[in-house]
Design a protein around this motif. Sequence first.
Motif, short mmCIF file in Angstrom:
data_model
loop_
_atom_site.label_atom_id
_atom_site.label_comp_id
_atom_site.label_asym_id
_atom_site.label_seq_id
_atom_site.Cartn_x
_atom_site.Cartn_y
_atom_site.Cartn_z
N GLU A 182 25.61 -21.65 50.95
CA GLU A 182 26.07 -20.40 50.33
C GLU A 182 26.08 -20.30 48.93
O GLU A 182 26.05 -21.20 48.36
CB GLU A 182 27.37 -19.89 51.19
CG GLU A 182 28.58 -21.02 50.81
CD GLU A 182 29.97 -20.56 51.74
OE1 GLU A 182 30.08 -19.65 51.93
OE2 GLU A 182 30.52 -21.51 51.83
N ASN A 187 28.05 -15.26 50.43
CA ASN A 187 27.12 -15.56 51.51
C ASN A 187 25.83 -15.39 50.76
O ASN A 187 25.58 -14.24 50.06
CB ASN A 187 27.33 -15.10 52.77
CG ASN A 187 28.63 -15.60 53.14
OD1 ASN A 187 29.50 -14.67 53.66
ND2 ASN A 187 28.72 -16.69 53.46
N THR A 198 19.37 -15.73 57.07
CA THR A 198 20.72 -16.11 56.37
C THR A 198 21.22 -17.31 57.31
O THR A 198 21.05 -17.36 58.50
CB THR A 198 21.63 -15.06 56.23
OG1 THR A 198 22.67 -15.22 55.34
CG2 THR A 198 22.37 -14.57 57.75
N ILE A 205 30.06 -22.85 56.14
CA ILE A 205 29.87 -21.72 55.18
C ILE A 205 31.36 -20.94 55.47
O ILE A 205 32.02 -21.14 56.81
CB ILE A 205 28.95 -20.91 55.27
CG1 ILE A 205 28.67 -20.18 56.54
CG2 ILE A 205 27.51 -21.62 54.80
CD1 ILE A 205 27.60 -19.09 56.77
N ARG A 211 29.57 -10.30 54.99
CA ARG A 211 28.58 -10.84 55.86
C ARG A 211 28.47 -10.01 57.15
O ARG A 211 27.42 -9.44 57.55
CB ARG A 211 28.42 -12.19 56.01
CG ARG A 211 27.62 -12.87 56.75
CD ARG A 211 27.75 -14.42 57.15
NE ARG A 211 26.51 -14.90 57.62
CZ ARG A 211 26.47 -15.02 59.03
NH1 ARG A 211 27.11 -14.37 59.64
NH2 ARG A 211 25.43 -15.64 59.54
N THR A 243 23.17 -11.57 47.89
CA THR A 243 24.45 -12.03 48.31
C THR A 243 25.39 -10.98 48.73
O THR A 243 25.33 -9.93 48.42
CB THR A 243 25.17 -12.91 47.21
OG1 THR A 243 25.37 -12.12 45.95
CG2 THR A 243 24.08 -14.13 46.56
#
Length: 286
Positions: A182, A187, A198, A205, A211, A243
């Motif tokens: 990450e 993330n 992803t 993580i 997310r 992200t």
Amino acid sequence: MTRTVYVNGEYLPETEAKISIFDRGFLFADAVYEVTSVLGGKLIDFEGHAVRLQRSLNELDMQNPCTKEELLEIHRKLVEQNNIDEGLVYLQVSRGSDGDRDFVFPPEDTPPSLVLFTQNKPGLANSAASKKGAKIISIEDVRWGRRDIKTVQLLYPSMGKMMAKKAGCDDAWMTQDGYVTEGTSNNAYYVKDGKIVTRPLSNDILHGITRKAVLRMAQEAQMKVEERLFTIDEAKDADEAFTTSASAFVMPVIEIDGVTLGDGTPGPIAKRLREIYLEESLNAAI
Ligand code: PDD
């Protein structure tokens, strides 16, 4: 302007707030935290942050000093007293202190410390950084193995951010055994041929609240999502990347390790997800 902050039951000017030098958050990073964003003076996904806080506390056998309702009230009071329209509320719970330094946890009835403060960030939803997109470097992930617990052990992520700044970039993505884990405080995702990739959830993580919301919204918008391990080389070969975090929502990524993605401007999927996320989050804010 002097902020009003919250420390262990009291609302105080920031200059008068005090925590013991023996607090385990200070001495051992024995503390967990949450960052909740504020848009239009309202809290984004408070429920998700409250649930994750409880999970972090459970994983570390730490007491929760408040009920969810009390936490909500403290958040709202701080937002109001500090006149926050767009910004963040930071919350930290530590194992407290029984007045000395000892590796052994203090007795179970030692009260945890609870601290909350606001950060005023006018223009957060419309930030210049999100319009430009972020440049990323990759670094080795040398953090501990329980990154799913949101602890305040943030030295390495801070160092990663500094390595990025030194390289003329904005942030760093971390890799473990060749695969991206990450970002330093977010993330990580890339998009290739319309598919969003992803890393799946695990102890490697943080289980990002943003997310979860963004993946749900992507699926609702008929976008393809694949949760699997990916390398930094795959990400460099992507059409676009981005992200997610409570502090920056959906942030487009335009460069990875000096390689420009697409035409070097925020990609259409990242931009669309940012719009959807902001719109839906604002509607659901409390
Ligand atoms: N950071 N991964 C890491 C390592 C993080 O520190 C964060 C959040 C995220 C995204 O999680 P969320 O969507 O729940 O914010 C992922 C916060 C914002 C911070 O440390 O300021």
